[in-house]
Design a protein around this motif. Structure first.
Motif, PDB file in Angstrom:
ATOM      1  N   VAL A 259      -2.852  10.225  15.210  1.00  0.00           N
ATOM      2  CA  VAL A 259      -3.151  10.589  13.817  1.00  0.00           C
ATOM      3  C   VAL A 259      -4.649  10.483  13.520  1.00  0.00           C
ATOM      4  O   VAL A 259      -5.296   9.495  13.866  1.00  0.00           O
ATOM      5  CB  VAL A 259      -2.357   9.695  12.849  1.00  0.00           C
ATOM      6  CG1 VAL A 259      -2.878   9.844  11.420  1.00  0.00           C
ATOM      7  CG2 VAL A 259      -0.880  10.053  12.898  1.00  0.00           C
ATOM      8  N   ASP A 260      -5.171  11.502  12.889  1.00  0.00           N
ATOM      9  CA  ASP A 260      -6.574  11.551  12.488  1.00  0.00           C
ATOM     10  C   ASP A 260      -6.673  11.123  11.018  1.00  0.00           C
ATOM     11  O   ASP A 260      -6.491  11.925  10.104  1.00  0.00           O
ATOM     12  CB  ASP A 260      -7.115  12.973  12.679  1.00  0.00           C
ATOM     13  CG  ASP A 260      -8.613  13.088  12.434  1.00  0.00           C
ATOM     14  OD1 ASP A 260      -9.172  12.208  11.746  1.00  0.00           O
ATOM     15  OD2 ASP A 260      -9.215  14.070  12.906  1.00  0.00           O
ATOM     16  N   LYS A 261      -6.940   9.843  10.806  1.00  0.00           N
ATOM     17  CA  LYS A 261      -7.003   9.320   9.437  1.00  0.00           C
ATOM     18  C   LYS A 261      -8.218   9.862   8.688  1.00  0.00           C
ATOM     19  O   LYS A 261      -8.181  10.006   7.468  1.00  0.00           O
ATOM     20  CB  LYS A 261      -7.032   7.789   9.460  1.00  0.00           C
ATOM     21  CG  LYS A 261      -5.781   7.167  10.050  1.00  0.00           C
ATOM     22  CD  LYS A 261      -5.855   5.636  10.063  1.00  0.00           C
ATOM     23  CE  LYS A 261      -4.639   5.039  10.755  1.00  0.00           C
ATOM     24  NZ  LYS A 261      -4.673   3.560  10.779  1.00  0.00           N
ATOM     25  N   GLU A 262      -9.269  10.160   9.433  1.00  0.00           N
ATOM     26  CA  GLU A 262     -10.455  10.711   8.779  1.00  0.00           C
ATOM     27  C   GLU A 262     -10.147  12.074   8.173  1.00  0.00           C
ATOM     28  O   GLU A 262     -10.529  12.372   7.034  1.00  0.00           O
ATOM     29  CB  GLU A 262     -11.608  10.824   9.773  1.00  0.00           C
ATOM     30  CG  GLU A 262     -12.890  11.343   9.152  1.00  0.00           C
ATOM     31  CD  GLU A 262     -14.037  11.361  10.150  1.00  0.00           C
ATOM     32  OE1 GLU A 262     -14.306  12.447  10.716  1.00  0.00           O
ATOM     33  OE2 GLU A 262     -14.647  10.292  10.370  1.00  0.00           O
ATOM     34  N   ALA A 263      -9.444  12.928   8.935  1.00  0.00           N
ATOM     35  CA  ALA A 263      -9.069  14.247   8.417  1.00  0.00           C
ATOM     36  C   ALA A 263      -8.132  14.107   7.223  1.00  0.00           C
ATOM     37  O   ALA A 263      -8.238  14.848   6.236  1.00  0.00           O
ATOM     38  CB  ALA A 263      -8.408  15.068   9.519  1.00  0.00           C
ATOM     39  N   TYR A 264      -7.228  13.135   7.293  1.00  0.00           N
ATOM     40  CA  TYR A 264      -6.307  12.912   6.180  1.00  0.00           C
ATOM     41  C   TYR A 264      -7.076  12.495   4.930  1.00  0.00           C
ATOM     42  O   TYR A 264      -6.851  13.041   3.842  1.00  0.00           O
ATOM     43  CB  TYR A 264      -5.293  11.821   6.564  1.00  0.00           C
ATOM     44  CG  TYR A 264      -4.360  11.457   5.435  1.00  0.00           C
ATOM     45  CD1 TYR A 264      -3.191  12.178   5.206  1.00  0.00           C
ATOM     46  CD2 TYR A 264      -4.648  10.390   4.581  1.00  0.00           C
ATOM     47  CE1 TYR A 264      -2.335  11.855   4.155  1.00  0.00           C
ATOM     48  CE2 TYR A 264      -3.797  10.061   3.527  1.00  0.00           C
ATOM     49  CZ  TYR A 264      -2.649  10.793   3.319  1.00  0.00           C
ATOM     50  OH  TYR A 264      -1.814  10.468   2.278  1.00  0.00           O
TER      51      TYR A 264
ATOM     52  N   THR B 144     -10.700   8.745  13.565  1.00  0.00           N
ATOM     53  CA  THR B 144     -10.376  10.086  14.054  1.00  0.00           C
ATOM     54  C   THR B 144      -9.237  10.075  15.053  1.00  0.00           C
ATOM     55  O   THR B 144      -8.752  11.123  15.467  1.00  0.00           O
ATOM     56  CB  THR B 144     -11.612  10.729  14.700  1.00  0.00           C
ATOM     57  OG1 THR B 144     -12.143   9.828  15.681  1.00  0.00           O
ATOM     58  CG2 THR B 144     -12.668  11.043  13.667  1.00  0.00           C
ATOM     59  N   GLY B 145      -8.797   8.888  15.464  1.00  0.00           N
ATOM     60  CA  GLY B 145      -7.692   8.793  16.398  1.00  0.00           C
ATOM     61  C   GLY B 145      -8.152   8.837  17.847  1.00  0.00           C
ATOM     62  O   GLY B 145      -9.341   8.935  18.158  1.00  0.00           O
TER      63      GLY B 145
END
Length: 582
Positions: free
Chosen positions: A363-368, A403-404
């Motif tokens: 999971v890309d928390k930054e994109a979320y 960013t994962g």
């Protein structure tokens, strides 16, 4: 608490009002059932823009810097209000708290944890050695708005009303904790609950069916407000309450407005939680949040002594951040509700913990977070217990970077012998960009994600009330009803909270975790309980039923005449009870 919604709502929560993933949904908080500690779910709020507002604080002083008098206007998008504590999920610091006191209350601060303080009672409760009996003593001389005494019997009657079939929708913690609560159906047939004793006018003794360390917090929930036994038909009390707080309801027009005026029988010296600053408070109902926000940004005459109860819409948030005339009238909370990706552990593709751990890395928390509006929308999350709650310990089990780590995720899937994994991500209509951010990260790890938007009713039917066959992944959020780790972990991860409208969306069933939750919630010593809850947090996350994404932040705006507009470390909402006018 529970998904997120406007704190002015009578159901808020927490667990706050009913919530879906939109700016005000409260999917995760709406129904507090058996073991649930909160309606407190605040569903993910959509805050856009870049940083630039005041962060996690207050506008004006927090020590009563404003003056008494004037009319405070609270703009809300809701079209109805209810002032019946038996049916309310209101947070202790919002609407209902202006009218109805409880045994205990909350003291919020922008730079310190929320503190449990006495309200009607002289202290926050005395517990027996076995943790099953709690005793409260009322202050002497407290009066309802009509001048009649507030007694232990009126508090007992208020609690008993909450069990009646005629009055549903309120928080249920006390119902599952009080001995005999499961078989009790309310006082309207002249039956009373023996586990609530009133040996005299000022003493209440509660007998619980098990040890419970957080009962002092439970005593701050709406049902612990006093109600006179001659208060009339149960269905009419919501619009004809008998006030115990600093304000009484003068008039109410659904869809238009509710007006609160001073309760002359309230004494400030008996109340640590409320300042009773304005002479009157008007709730302006059925408002368009964008229109109101524009008016407050411009600081128009009819908005100077007002604030918007709902979160600032994305477009106006960006505008306010860039308007030097707004300044500290835009107030952004510290990190609050947990926004997370739940993985359906009953789903064939997600039964293997190694696969779920791979998704943790993918999971890309930054994109979320970018999709949710950037830095102002929240801080990256790595734990299940949220900031601002005593007992939380900071840790990170998975990806070091927001960013994962797609390579690590791919390696774990390969070790598990999994390839061509396809998962269905169910969302509500307003979550598309956030869902695409999740999809993007998982795609890099070789996982195919199909996104299925549903309207709110279909979402509830498929996810919270369904049998688990309708989804693999789901986005949600949760803010507890009270600042306790119990309220974070029990509703989301105890196996009793699977299905039937509850919020264990991962359908996580681990007997060892259930036992650990029971032990932690039964521990009376606060330090011991906090240590146990911190251990449960990590115990759950090692099984990876959910991916913590961000601790969301909420942005609110008020006019130039408003002072003492405080958002504490918990909850991520302004404290209505201490707002004054300059």
């Amino acid at each position: 608490m529970t998904p997120t919604s406007s704190p002015a709502s009578s159901t808020l929560p927490a667990s706050a009002a009913s919530r879906a993933p939109s700016v005000f949904s409260r999917r995760s908080i709406l129904a507090a059932t058996p073991l649930v500690l909160g309606t407190g779910a605040l569903a993910a709020c959509s805050n856009g823009g870049s940083s630039g507002s005041s962060d996690g604080g207050s506008s004006g002083s927090s020590d009563g810097g404003g003056e008494s008098g004037g009319t405070l206007t609270i703009f809300t998008t809701g079209d109805e209000l209810s002032f019946d504590p038996a049916t309310s999920q209101n947070l202790a610091i919002t609407t209902l708290g202006l009218v109805a006191r409880r045994l205990t209350a909350w003291k919020t601060s922008a730079d310190a944890p929320t503190e449990l303080i006495p309200d009607l009672a002289t202290d926050v409760g005395t517990v027996s050695d076995d943790g099953k009996t709690w005793t409260f003593t009322l202050q002497e001389g407290l009066l309802f708005e009509d001048g009649t005494p507030i007694t232990a019997a009126t508090v007992k009657y208020g609690l008993e009303r909450s069990f009646a079939a005629e009055l549903t929708g309120g928080l249920t913690y006390h119902k599952v904790l009080l001995e005999g609560g499961g078989d009790y159906s309310g006082p309207f047939s002249d039956e009373h609950l023996d586990s609530i004793e009133t040996p005299d006018d000022l003493t209440l003794v509660f007998h619980l069916n098990r040890p419970y360390g957080d009962f002092g917090w439970i005593a701050s929930t709406p049902a612990f407000a006093p109600v006179p036994e001659d208060s009339g038909e149960p269905e009419t009390y919501a619009t004809a309450p008998v006030a115990s707080g600093p304000y009484r309801l003068e008039s109410y027009s659904p869809g238009s407005r509710a007006v609160l005026v001073r309760n002359d029988n309230w004494e400030a010296g008996t109340d640590q939680a409320r300042t009773g600053g304005p002479d009157s408070i008007e709730f302006s109902l059925s408002q368009d949040a964008s229109v109101v926000a524009q008016s407050i940004i411009a600081d128009r005459a009819d908005s100077q002594d007002a604030f918007l109860a709902s979160f600032v819409p994305t477009a106006q948030l960006v505008q306010a951040q860039n308007d030097p005339n707004v300044g500290d009238r835009l107030v952004t909370s510290g990190p609050g509700a947990l926004e997370y990706l739940a993985m359906n552990t009953d789903s064939e593709g997600l039964k293997d913990v190694a696969v779920r751990q791979a998704i943790q890395y993918a999971v890309d928390k930054e994109a979320y977070r970018t999709a949710k509006g950037g830095e102002i929308s929240g801080d990256y999350a790595t734990t299940l217990i949220t900031p601002g709650i005593a007992g939380r310990e900071e840790y990170s089990l998975y990806a070091d970077e927001p960013t994962g780590d797609a390579d690590r995720a791919s390696a774990l899937l390969e070790e598990a012998g999994v390839s061509d994994l396809t998962l269905r991500l169910v969302i509500t209509d307003d979550q598309t960009s956030a869902a695409e951010a999740i999809q993007q990260g998982l795609t890099r790890a070789g996982i195919t994600v199909t996104i299925q938007p549903l309207d709110e009713n279909a979402y509830s039917s498929e996810v919270t009330a369904g049998d688990g066959t309708g989804y693999d992944l789901v986005l949600s959020s949760w803010q507890p009803d009270v600042p306790s780790p119990n309220a974070n972990l029990t509703p989301l991860f105890d196996s009793s909270q699977i299905g039937n409208g509850n919020y264990n969306l991962a359908r996580y069933d681990n007997p060892d975790v259930d036992a650990a939750i029971l032990e932690a919630s039964s521990t009376v010593d606060a330090d011991e309980a906090h240590a146990k809850w911190a251990a449960v947090d990590q115990q759950i996350l090692k099984d990876a039923p959910v991916v913590p994404l961000i601790y969301s932040k909420n942005s609110f705006i008020h006019g130039s005449g408003v002072q003492d507009f405080v958002i504490g470390e918990f909850p991520a909402y302004p404290n209505y009870l201490t707002v004054t006018l300059g």
